[in-house]
Motif scaffolding. Sequence first.
Motif: not given
Length: 424
Positions: A93-101
């Motif tokens: 629920g916190n939209d914490s996943f991301s593309l770092f590099q």
Amino acid sequence: MTNRSSFKLALFLLFLVNEVVAQTFEAEADLRARFEYRHGYNDLFSNDADPGVFVQQRTRLNLGYSAEKLQLFIAVQDVSTWGDTRQILPVDGNDSFSLFQAYALLNFNENWSTKVGRQVISYDNQRIFGGLDWAMQGRFHDAALLKYQKNGFNLDLGTAFSQEQPKNEGNTYRITGFFTYKTMQYAYLKKAWDKSSASFLFLNNGFQGFTGPNNATPDDVYYRQTMGSYFQFPIQKVKMEGSAYYQFGKANNTTDLSAYQLSLEATYKPGSTLFGLGIEMLSGTDQEGASKNKSFFPLYGTNHKFNGFMDYFYVGNHANSVGLNDLYAKANFRTGEKSNLLLKAHYFMANAKLQNNADKYLGTEIDLVYSNKLMKYVNLNVGYSHMFASDSMSLVKGGKPSDNTNNWAWVQLNVNPKLFSLDF
């Protein structure tokens, strides 16, 4: 199948085998969990407030591929706080996943290459450009680099142009943040000798300007330039390093900028203990009667590394302020075969004049960090910091009281195993 066809097929298969043998695929995990107790971290502690206590975690997967003239690297991550998502939810629920590099490095020959995509840009002691690994999310740039290296000489030319989405008309960039740029160009040169090196950086940043009520109306792009040098060299058993940078251009749409940064540090390691003494000066703007902005800001560096671990200065704060003079001493003691203890003390003063000609002394900070390699791929860090703030500190911290206790404690576990490496 004819003999000629068989011969061609054999050559083709041999070519594929040679190509396959020269390839490598690697996967690494990066799990970091950090408990923090904040009672005056980053800012003076308010009256009648409770301390902040939490655990934050980074979970990162690094994937790398390399061939003779090609490298690919992808890093994905989740940065979350323990308990920020209700249990048994079907999605995070916190939209914490991301593309770092996510970048490709193409080697044209032994000297020339290009690096394109989302990437960490880090140089020298990370004062102007750094990876900011202390922050769970890190720092990246969407950029393209042209790189040259030969005989200890390096040249990097970088450029970036930012937009929040594809557009058919207009180029207004509405993503705002701490010195989030719309456009960037830089040149970085470095020459290394036996135990010495010197580098030169020229950086041009363009920022989207806004005017009107609540800064809602787009204006022209304004530009800030940073140029200077970093160097290191030995004097017998003493290692010297320092930097000098100058910023100019525009501080905002209408205000001119003229600012500087100077630093010098000496370290000496007679045995297993390292001793260091240093000073850094970052120019600032007077709190009263200033007609020109003279506040230096180190932009995209690993600012947590400098000016005290409690991050009172230049970590998302202290922009366009009175600057800083930081006199510090440090000692790093070996406490065991795989452990050490870092002790660091900072004496802070304002670089520019405070209002009502107040005393420029801002405070003294003491930092302690214990590090222990528990086992292969596993490291433990424990830290405690205390800020002894003066009355003048409240003048640069929005009037908050300076007589409360300001301290910070943390425990961090780093687990960084190599999952596998395949040559095929």
